[in-house]
Motif scaffolding. Structure first.
Motif, PDB file in Angstrom:
ATOM      1  N   UNK A 257     -57.864 -34.573  -3.617  1.00 53.71           N
ATOM      2  CA  UNK A 257     -57.297 -33.735  -2.557  1.00 53.71           C
ATOM      3  C   UNK A 257     -55.812 -34.064  -2.487  1.00 53.71           C
ATOM      4  N   UNK A 258     -54.963 -33.063  -2.606  1.00 56.51           N
ATOM      5  CA  UNK A 258     -53.525 -33.297  -2.635  1.00 56.51           C
ATOM      6  C   UNK A 258     -52.813 -32.399  -1.644  1.00 56.51           C
ATOM      7  N   UNK A 259     -51.642 -32.867  -1.189  1.00 51.84           N
ATOM      8  CA  UNK A 259     -50.847 -32.112  -0.218  1.00 51.84           C
ATOM      9  C   UNK A 259     -49.462 -31.830  -0.784  1.00 51.84           C
ATOM     10  N   UNK A 260     -48.995 -30.596  -0.575  1.00 45.98           N
ATOM     11  CA  UNK A 260     -47.648 -30.166  -0.920  1.00 45.98           C
ATOM     12  C   UNK A 260     -46.961 -29.648   0.339  1.00 45.98           C
ATOM     13  N   UNK A 261     -45.645 -29.590   0.307  1.00 41.86           N
ATOM     14  CA  UNK A 261     -44.925 -28.846   1.324  1.00 41.86           C
ATOM     15  C   UNK A 261     -44.874 -27.383   0.902  1.00 41.86           C
ATOM     16  N   UNK A 262     -45.040 -26.480   1.874  1.00 41.79           N
ATOM     17  CA  UNK A 262     -45.109 -25.054   1.549  1.00 41.79           C
ATOM     18  C   UNK A 262     -43.834 -24.554   0.892  1.00 41.79           C
ATOM     19  N   UNK A 263     -42.692 -25.144   1.245  1.00 40.66           N
ATOM     20  CA  UNK A 263     -41.432 -24.687   0.652  1.00 40.66           C
ATOM     21  C   UNK A 263     -41.011 -25.524  -0.563  1.00 40.66           C
ATOM     22  N   UNK A 264     -41.922 -26.383  -1.051  1.00 41.63           N
ATOM     23  CA  UNK A 264     -41.638 -27.173  -2.241  1.00 41.63           C
ATOM     24  C   UNK A 264     -42.960 -27.514  -2.922  1.00 41.63           C
ATOM     25  N   UNK A 265     -43.387 -26.656  -3.831  1.00 40.99           N
ATOM     26  CA  UNK A 265     -44.664 -26.846  -4.513  1.00 40.99           C
ATOM     27  C   UNK A 265     -44.531 -27.661  -5.795  1.00 40.99           C
ATOM     28  N   UNK A 266     -43.380 -28.255  -6.003  1.00 39.38           N
ATOM     29  CA  UNK A 266     -43.152 -28.979  -7.250  1.00 39.38           C
ATOM     30  C   UNK A 266     -43.639 -30.419  -7.204  1.00 39.38           C
ATOM     31  N   UNK A 267     -43.793 -30.986  -6.004  1.00 42.65           N
ATOM     32  CA  UNK A 267     -44.143 -32.395  -5.901  1.00 42.65           C
ATOM     33  C   UNK A 267     -45.327 -32.608  -4.964  1.00 42.65           C
ATOM     34  N   UNK A 268     -46.255 -33.457  -5.386  1.00 46.10           N
ATOM     35  CA  UNK A 268     -47.358 -33.866  -4.519  1.00 46.10           C
ATOM     36  C   UNK A 268     -46.822 -34.845  -3.485  1.00 46.10           C
ATOM     37  N   UNK A 269     -47.067 -34.572  -2.201  1.00 43.66           N
ATOM     38  CA  UNK A 269     -46.581 -35.431  -1.121  1.00 43.66           C
ATOM     39  C   UNK A 269     -47.566 -36.568  -0.859  1.00 43.66           C
ATOM     40  N   UNK A 270     -48.854 -36.235  -0.773  1.00 43.38           N
ATOM     41  CA  UNK A 270     -49.881 -37.222  -0.450  1.00 43.38           C
ATOM     42  C   UNK A 270     -51.160 -36.906  -1.208  1.00 43.38           C
ATOM     43  N   UNK A 271     -51.892 -37.938  -1.595  1.00 39.38           N
ATOM     44  CA  UNK A 271     -53.213 -37.800  -2.191  1.00 39.38           C
ATOM     45  C   UNK A 271     -54.232 -38.437  -1.250  1.00 39.38           C
ATOM     46  N   UNK A 272     -55.378 -37.784  -1.078  1.00 41.43           N
ATOM     47  CA  UNK A 272     -56.410 -38.233  -0.148  1.00 41.43           C
ATOM     48  C   UNK A 272     -57.660 -38.614  -0.941  1.00 41.43           C
ATOM     49  N   UNK A 273     -58.140 -39.836  -0.748  1.00 43.85           N
ATOM     50  CA  UNK A 273     -59.284 -40.349  -1.488  1.00 43.85           C
ATOM     51  C   UNK A 273     -60.541 -40.267  -0.631  1.00 43.85           C
TER      52      UNK A 273
ATOM     53  N   UNK B 131     -55.707 -34.245   8.013  1.00 40.05           N
ATOM     54  CA  UNK B 131     -56.339 -33.456   6.962  1.00 40.05           C
ATOM     55  C   UNK B 131     -57.834 -33.733   7.051  1.00 40.05           C
ATOM     56  N   UNK B 132     -58.640 -32.673   7.022  1.00 44.33           N
ATOM     57  CA  UNK B 132     -60.083 -32.786   7.219  1.00 44.33           C
ATOM     58  C   UNK B 132     -60.781 -32.092   6.053  1.00 44.33           C
ATOM     59  N   UNK B 133     -61.804 -32.720   5.515  1.00 41.70           N
ATOM     60  CA  UNK B 133     -62.533 -32.167   4.376  1.00 41.70           C
ATOM     61  C   UNK B 133     -64.027 -32.212   4.631  1.00 41.70           C
TER      62      UNK B 133
ATOM     63  N   UNK C  42     -68.269 -35.038   6.584  1.00 43.00           N
ATOM     64  CA  UNK C  42     -66.951 -34.580   7.006  1.00 43.00           C
ATOM     65  C   UNK C  42     -66.068 -35.816   7.113  1.00 43.00           C
ATOM     66  N   UNK C  43     -64.894 -35.775   6.485  1.00 43.19           N
ATOM     67  CA  UNK C  43     -63.980 -36.919   6.519  1.00 43.19           C
ATOM     68  C   UNK C  43     -62.611 -36.474   7.034  1.00 43.19           C
ATOM     69  N   UNK C  44     -61.983 -37.368   7.810  1.00 43.20           N
ATOM     70  CA  UNK C  44     -60.679 -37.097   8.413  1.00 43.20           C
ATOM     71  C   UNK C  44     -59.695 -38.171   7.963  1.00 43.20           C
ATOM     72  N   UNK C  45     -58.509 -37.732   7.523  1.00 42.84           N
ATOM     73  CA  UNK C  45     -57.410 -38.633   7.177  1.00 42.84           C
ATOM     74  C   UNK C  45     -56.195 -38.303   8.040  1.00 42.84           C
ATOM     75  N   UNK C  46     -55.317 -39.280   8.251  1.00 52.37           N
ATOM     76  CA  UNK C  46     -54.010 -38.925   8.798  1.00 52.37           C
ATOM     77  C   UNK C  46     -53.186 -38.320   7.664  1.00 52.37           C
ATOM     78  N   UNK C  47     -51.998 -37.821   7.968  1.00 51.36           N
ATOM     79  CA  UNK C  47     -51.226 -37.109   6.947  1.00 51.36           C
ATOM     80  C   UNK C  47     -50.780 -38.020   5.815  1.00 51.36           C
ATOM     81  N   UNK C  48     -50.754 -39.332   6.082  1.00 49.94           N
ATOM     82  CA  UNK C  48     -50.337 -40.284   5.049  1.00 49.94           C
ATOM     83  C   UNK C  48     -51.471 -40.696   4.130  1.00 49.94           C
TER      84      UNK C  48
END
Length: 435
Positions: A119-135, A152-154, A160-166
């Motif tokens: 599970x990976x997170x990008x910024x909407x205005x910058x899709x070139x770099x992964x900001x955070x990965x969620x395990x 972030x919730x999956x 169901x698992x919940x992570x903070x944005x980091x």
């Protein structure tokens, strides 16, 4: 309607005492002056002009930029009209290592689950770099994602698992059976699926605080529930038809109460809960807090896209179309924003948009022929449409795509405040005008 307490329009008169040039001078005129207005020839002090300019909402061309730059509660205008790009055409995208199983957007963040990956997170205005990965704590294919801007919730397997944005896991909840969909209103996480522990198909779980990860209520539908969405007042659940013919219910988010105590949790006496008996099972639902869009099966091969009033469940319009594709999907095939309903059609390979007001089709993506990539997920942040696609020999690139929404005129929005419970459309910004 209030305006920001500090000047933000185009950066006019926004200096603070810490700026090299010193603080800007702004002074609000007396009530008597504001009521009578300025007289012809009356001199206007510079600090009054600065104050007037500071009350004008700033104009942004990207929702993510407004969210990143403005304080909570500030108003702004979003003008994302691009005369050189037709609605439904691709703006940009990103290539991932595998197909996209689930996708979520909140106006600033884009979170995706990659098949066979992370599970990976990008910024909407910058899709070139992964900001955070969620395990994930447990193994399983992610079938639904939510991003609130703070969490972030999956949903995967029966968890169901919940992570903070980091990326720090906060809690994991075991439903006891397959989870098919999730949503969150900032207070609770709502899940639906097969009958789990206690023979319940829907639950509300506390998001944060001392009781984080603890069940608040559970609801028994008597049949599989496949989709859920919420707006801070109601939680809407839909799925297979129960023995009493009901397949779509508007529950009270705080309690899980329905209209008739049919789920054994208590009947709501405020008139806010409701239930609907459509022609067939409900496969996808989405709300903007004013309206609720749902897809459900019909007499084969026809499927339906229906718009209902979120407050009552009353049908506003219904579109029957053999191209609407619902049978293989349990989540992610329909989305709604302040003026449009979007749905995956034709074996999930195209997107079409309908007007909320009239029910008329507004646009559709181009027909790319038989060798088209399959879309697994559809989402909107009110500014753009987002697609998560299969990755194969026909589509080796751009497994996440951002499409032009096709806004007609600039719209007034408000930056989300953390104290807000009511969440129409967006998690991080709320449109103030329809289209």
């Amino acid at each position: 309607m209030g305006m920001p307490s500090s000047g933000t329009a185009g950066g006019w008169a926004t200096n603070t005492a810490s700026d090299p040039d010193g603080a800007s001078e702004r002074a609000e005129p007396a009530d008597a002056v504001k009521k009578r207005g300025l007289r012809t020839g009356e001199p206007v002090p510079g600090h009054t002009i600065n104050w007037l300019f500071s009350q004008i909402p700033p104009i942004y061309t990207e929702l993510s930029s407004a969210i990143a730059e403005l304080p909570a509660g500030a108003f702004f205008r979003l003008d994302d009209v691009d005369p050189n790009r037709a609605p439904g055409t691709q703006i940009d995208g990103v290539t991932t290592s595998g197909s996209i199983d689930a996708l979520a957007v909140d106006g600033r963040n884009v979170v995706v689950s990659i098949n066979g990956g992370a599970i990976t997170r990008y910024y909407a205005n910058d899709l070139t770099n992964v900001v955070t990965t969620y395990t994930q704590t447990n193994a399983g294919t992610v079938i639904a994602l939510v991003t609130t801007g703070a969490y972030v919730i999956a949903a995967y397997g029966q968890y169901v698992e919940v992570w903070d944005m980091d990326g720090v896991s906060q809690w994991v909840y075991d439903h006891g059976a397959t989870v098919r969909d999730i949503d969150c209103d900032g207070v609770c996480v709502y899940l639906v699926g097969n009958a789990g522990t206690g023979s319940h198909e829907a639950r509300g779980i506390q998001l944060a605080g001392a009781s984080a990860g603890v069940e608040v209520w559970a609801y028994a539908h008597g049949a599989i529930l496949r989709a859920v969405c919420c707006d801070g007042v109601r939680t809407y659940v839909g799925g297979d038809i129960a023995s009493d013919g009901v397949a779509l219910i508007g529950l009270i988010s705080d309690t899980g109460f329905d209209a008739t105590d049919r789920g054994g949790t208590g009947a709501d006496d405020s008139g806010r809960a409701w239930e609907v008996s459509p022609d067939n099972a409900v496969f996808g639902i989405a709300t903007n807090a004013r309206e609720l869009a749902c897809t459900f099966g019909g007499t084969a091969p026809v499927c339906h896209l229906r718009l209902l009033a979120a407050g009552s469940g009353e049908s506003l319009w219904d579109h029957a179309d053999p191209d609407l594709y619902t049978a293989a999907r349990t989540y992610g095939g329909v989305a709604i924003d302040q003026g449009r309903v979007f749905a995956l059609v034709d074996q999930e390979q195209d997107v079409r948009a309908w007007s909320i007001r009239t029910g008329a089709e507004v646009w559709r993506t181009a027909d790319y022929g038989v060798n088209r990539p399959v879309s697994n997920h559809l989402a909107t942040d009110g500014s753009s449409i987002w697609l998560g696609l299969e990755r194969d020999s026909l589509n080796p690139q751009n497994t996440v795509r951002r499409l032009s929404r096709g806004a007609l005129v600039p719209r007034l929005w408000r930056r989300f405040s953390p104290g807000d419970r009511f969440l129409p459309m967006r998690r991080l910004a709320i449109p103030q005008e329809g289209s």
